[in-house]
Motif scaffolding. Structure first.
Motif, PDB file in Angstrom:
ATOM      1  N   LEU A 227      89.812  26.153  19.517  1.00  0.00           N
ATOM      2  CA  LEU A 227      91.120  25.973  20.153  1.00  0.00           C
ATOM      3  C   LEU A 227      91.094  26.464  21.596  1.00  0.00           C
ATOM      4  O   LEU A 227      91.656  25.824  22.493  1.00  0.00           O
ATOM      5  CB  LEU A 227      92.194  26.704  19.361  1.00  0.00           C
ATOM      6  N   ALA A 228      90.439  27.606  21.820  1.00  0.00           N
ATOM      7  CA  ALA A 228      90.311  28.117  23.183  1.00  0.00           C
ATOM      8  C   ALA A 228      89.529  27.136  24.050  1.00  0.00           C
ATOM      9  O   ALA A 228      89.861  26.916  25.221  1.00  0.00           O
ATOM     10  CB  ALA A 228      89.625  29.476  23.166  1.00  0.00           C
ATOM     11  N   GLY A 229      88.497  26.543  23.481  1.00  0.00           N
ATOM     12  CA  GLY A 229      87.719  25.544  24.209  1.00  0.00           C
ATOM     13  C   GLY A 229      88.520  24.305  24.533  1.00  0.00           C
ATOM     14  O   GLY A 229      88.388  23.725  25.616  1.00  0.00           O
ATOM     15  N   ARG A 230      89.358  23.894  23.586  1.00  0.00           N
ATOM     16  CA  ARG A 230      90.243  22.759  23.853  1.00  0.00           C
ATOM     17  C   ARG A 230      91.131  23.045  25.055  1.00  0.00           C
ATOM     18  O   ARG A 230      91.304  22.210  25.943  1.00  0.00           O
ATOM     19  CB  ARG A 230      91.122  22.476  22.633  1.00  0.00           C
ATOM     20  N   MET A 231      91.705  24.241  25.082  1.00  0.00           N
ATOM     21  CA  MET A 231      92.571  24.587  26.212  1.00  0.00           C
ATOM     22  C   MET A 231      91.781  24.627  27.510  1.00  0.00           C
ATOM     23  O   MET A 231      92.207  24.075  28.530  1.00  0.00           O
ATOM     24  CB  MET A 231      93.251  25.935  25.974  1.00  0.00           C
ATOM     25  N   ALA A 232      90.612  25.266  27.474  1.00  0.00           N
ATOM     26  CA  ALA A 232      89.786  25.339  28.681  1.00  0.00           C
ATOM     27  C   ALA A 232      89.404  23.949  29.167  1.00  0.00           C
ATOM     28  O   ALA A 232      89.444  23.663  30.372  1.00  0.00           O
ATOM     29  CB  ALA A 232      88.532  26.161  28.402  1.00  0.00           C
ATOM     30  N   GLY A 233      89.046  23.067  28.238  1.00  0.00           N
ATOM     31  CA  GLY A 233      88.661  21.713  28.609  1.00  0.00           C
ATOM     32  C   GLY A 233      89.769  20.955  29.298  1.00  0.00           C
ATOM     33  O   GLY A 233      89.543  20.215  30.265  1.00  0.00           O
ATOM     34  N   GLN A 234      91.001  21.148  28.824  1.00  0.00           N
ATOM     35  CA  GLN A 234      92.127  20.462  29.455  1.00  0.00           C
ATOM     36  C   GLN A 234      92.405  21.013  30.849  1.00  0.00           C
ATOM     37  O   GLN A 234      92.752  20.259  31.758  1.00  0.00           O
ATOM     38  CB  GLN A 234      93.368  20.598  28.569  1.00  0.00           C
ATOM     39  N   VAL A 235      92.236  22.300  31.017  1.00  0.00           N
ATOM     40  CA  VAL A 235      92.479  22.906  32.327  1.00  0.00           C
ATOM     41  C   VAL A 235      91.435  22.455  33.340  1.00  0.00           C
ATOM     42  O   VAL A 235      91.761  22.126  34.487  1.00  0.00           O
ATOM     43  CB  VAL A 235      92.522  24.442  32.213  1.00  0.00           C
ATOM     44  N   VAL A 236      90.159  22.420  32.945  1.00  0.00           N
ATOM     45  CA  VAL A 236      89.115  22.088  33.921  1.00  0.00           C
ATOM     46  C   VAL A 236      89.092  20.603  34.257  1.00  0.00           C
ATOM     47  O   VAL A 236      88.501  20.218  35.272  1.00  0.00           O
ATOM     48  CB  VAL A 236      87.715  22.548  33.454  1.00  0.00           C
ATOM     49  N   LEU A 237      89.729  19.769  33.452  1.00  0.00           N
ATOM     50  CA  LEU A 237      89.846  18.360  33.810  1.00  0.00           C
ATOM     51  C   LEU A 237      90.548  18.196  35.153  1.00  0.00           C
ATOM     52  O   LEU A 237      90.331  17.216  35.867  1.00  0.00           O
ATOM     53  CB  LEU A 237      90.644  17.609  32.733  1.00  0.00           C
ATOM     54  N   ARG A 238      91.399  19.138  35.488  1.00  0.00           N
ATOM     55  CA  ARG A 238      92.145  19.080  36.743  1.00  0.00           C
ATOM     56  C   ARG A 238      91.346  19.653  37.909  1.00  0.00           C
ATOM     57  O   ARG A 238      91.804  19.623  39.042  1.00  0.00           O
ATOM     58  CB  ARG A 238      93.438  19.881  36.604  1.00  0.00           C
ATOM     59  N   ARG A 239      90.171  20.215  37.613  1.00  0.00           N
ATOM     60  CA  ARG A 239      89.436  20.937  38.633  1.00  0.00           C
ATOM     61  C   ARG A 239      87.998  20.432  38.728  1.00  0.00           C
ATOM     62  O   ARG A 239      87.775  19.248  38.860  1.00  0.00           O
ATOM     63  CB  ARG A 239      89.522  22.428  38.334  1.00  0.00           C
ATOM     64  N   HIS A 240      87.020  21.335  38.649  1.00  0.00           N
ATOM     65  CA  HIS A 240      85.631  20.943  38.863  1.00  0.00           C
ATOM     66  C   HIS A 240      84.909  20.537  37.578  1.00  0.00           C
ATOM     67  O   HIS A 240      83.772  20.081  37.627  1.00  0.00           O
ATOM     68  CB  HIS A 240      84.860  22.094  39.516  1.00  0.00           C
ATOM     69  N   GLY A 241      85.539  20.758  36.422  1.00  0.00           N
ATOM     70  CA  GLY A 241      84.918  20.367  35.162  1.00  0.00           C
ATOM     71  C   GLY A 241      83.813  21.290  34.716  1.00  0.00           C
ATOM     72  O   GLY A 241      82.885  20.861  34.021  1.00  0.00           O
ATOM     73  N   VAL A 242      83.890  22.586  35.078  1.00  0.00           N
ATOM     74  CA  VAL A 242      82.843  23.538  34.710  1.00  0.00           C
ATOM     75  C   VAL A 242      83.474  24.723  33.979  1.00  0.00           C
ATOM     76  O   VAL A 242      84.435  25.327  34.462  1.00  0.00           O
ATOM     77  CB  VAL A 242      82.070  24.049  35.940  1.00  0.00           C
ATOM     78  N   VAL A 243      82.923  25.051  32.812  1.00  0.00           N
ATOM     79  CA  VAL A 243      83.433  26.127  31.966  1.00  0.00           C
ATOM     80  C   VAL A 243      82.310  27.116  31.691  1.00  0.00           C
ATOM     81  O   VAL A 243      81.160  26.716  31.495  1.00  0.00           O
ATOM     82  CB  VAL A 243      83.967  25.569  30.629  1.00  0.00           C
ATOM     83  N   GLY A 244      82.649  28.406  31.656  1.00  0.00           N
ATOM     84  CA  GLY A 244      81.670  29.424  31.309  1.00  0.00           C
ATOM     85  C   GLY A 244      82.068  30.139  30.033  1.00  0.00           C
ATOM     86  O   GLY A 244      83.254  30.326  29.758  1.00  0.00           O
ATOM     87  N   VAL A 245      81.077  30.534  29.238  1.00  0.00           N
ATOM     88  CA  VAL A 245      81.349  31.315  28.024  1.00  0.00           C
ATOM     89  C   VAL A 245      80.347  32.460  27.956  1.00  0.00           C
ATOM     90  O   VAL A 245      79.135  32.254  28.042  1.00  0.00           O
ATOM     91  CB  VAL A 245      81.303  30.450  26.744  1.00  0.00           C
ATOM     92  N   LEU A 246      80.874  33.668  27.852  1.00  0.00           N
ATOM     93  CA  LEU A 246      80.053  34.861  27.757  1.00  0.00           C
ATOM     94  C   LEU A 246      80.184  35.432  26.352  1.00  0.00           C
ATOM     95  O   LEU A 246      81.262  35.855  25.945  1.00  0.00           O
ATOM     96  CB  LEU A 246      80.509  35.900  28.778  1.00  0.00           C
ATOM     97  N   ALA A 247      79.089  35.409  25.599  1.00  0.00           N
ATOM     98  CA  ALA A 247      79.075  35.965  24.250  1.00  0.00           C
ATOM     99  C   ALA A 247      78.276  37.269  24.264  1.00  0.00           C
ATOM    100  O   ALA A 247      77.577  37.577  25.237  1.00  0.00           O
ATOM    101  CB  ALA A 247      78.464  34.978  23.263  1.00  0.00           C
TER     102      ALA A 247
END
Length: 248
Positions: free
Chosen positions: A10-30
């Motif tokens: 669900l968090a990824g879904r939200m991040a994906g929708q937000v970055v569609l408006r920007r550069h399209g790059v997401v980071g995840v730190l585990a």
């Protein structure tokens, strides 16, 4: 046990929708590369790609949850170097993740917290700089498990064994957008809610092996976006159009 992969999806879904408006790059730190963190990372990756198949996901595991040697900030810088223009970072690495999202938010990156509403804790109810850049936090309702066990005990029906808490029993949630609602707006939340319902009904799977290794597996495609909102998007913008009212 909690379905970390569902709440991170669900968090990824939200991040994906937000970055569609920007550069399209997401980071995840585990954190350390163990099963629960694999669930978090892989669930998030699949959630992003369920929204934005062409987006770039830059991810890493780190060997500390305690932010030794300023690991969180260094990890953010490394992701920026690897991906360039990272728009959103998900920090699922204990205190290291907390320091990472704080550093990222204070440097103009949108962030997603974990385990508790980090707007209230890390950003101290909006008083810490960067609070307007936390989109949400992915939360497991651990109190639900405690409540269920106590209730069963008091009612004489307690049964030992392995219990799984997931979206279907309302044990996972994304927290409110607080000061970032202009970005994590009604369109974003409406679509996340529809995906939450799909996970709960079983019509959508996260694509993460929840039993064996946390590895990525084929993702279910038995889910159609609801007609309640129409989405028009490209890599750089997203527009939500509410359906027009009608009458017979």
């Amino acid at each position: 046990a909690f379905r970390q992969d569902e709440v991170s999806f669900l968090a990824g879904r939200m991040a994906g929708q937000v970055v569609l408006r920007r550069h399209g790059v997401v980071g995840v730190l585990a954190g350390i590369e163990v099963f629960p963190l694999k669930q978090f990372r892989n669930g998030f990756n699949n959630g992003v790609r369920h929204t934005c198949p062409n987006c770039t996901v830059v991810g890493m595991y780190v060997d500390t949850f305690a932010d030794d040697d300023n690991t969180g900030a260094r990890a953010v810088d490394a992701m920026q170097s690897a991906g360039g223009n990272v728009d959103v970072i998900f920090g699922a690495a204990g205190y290291t993740g907390t320091r990472a999202i704080l550093y990222g938010a204070q440097n103009g990156i949108y962030v997603i917290g974990v385990d508790e509403d980090e707007y209230l804790s890390t950003f101290q109810n909006g008083t810490v700089p960067g609070a307007n850049h936390i989109l949400t936090s992915a939360v497991k309702k651990t109190r639900q498990g405690v409540y269920d066990s106590l209730k069963q005990s008091l009612q004489g029906g307690f049964v030992s064994g392995h219990s799984v808490y997931a979206v279907v029993n309302n044990a996972l949630m994304l927290t409110p957008c607080h000061d970032s609602c202009a970005v994590a707006d009604a369109c974003v939340h409406t679509r996340v809610q529809s995906v939450t319902a799909a996970l709960g009904s079983g019509s959508l799977a996260t694509g993460v092996d929840k039993i064996i290794s946390g590895k990525q597996i084929a993702m279910s495609t038995n889910f159609q976006e609801p007609n309640a909102w129409n989405l028009i998007h490209s890599k750089r913008y997203i527009v939500c159009i509410p359906p027009l009212p009608f009458s017979f």
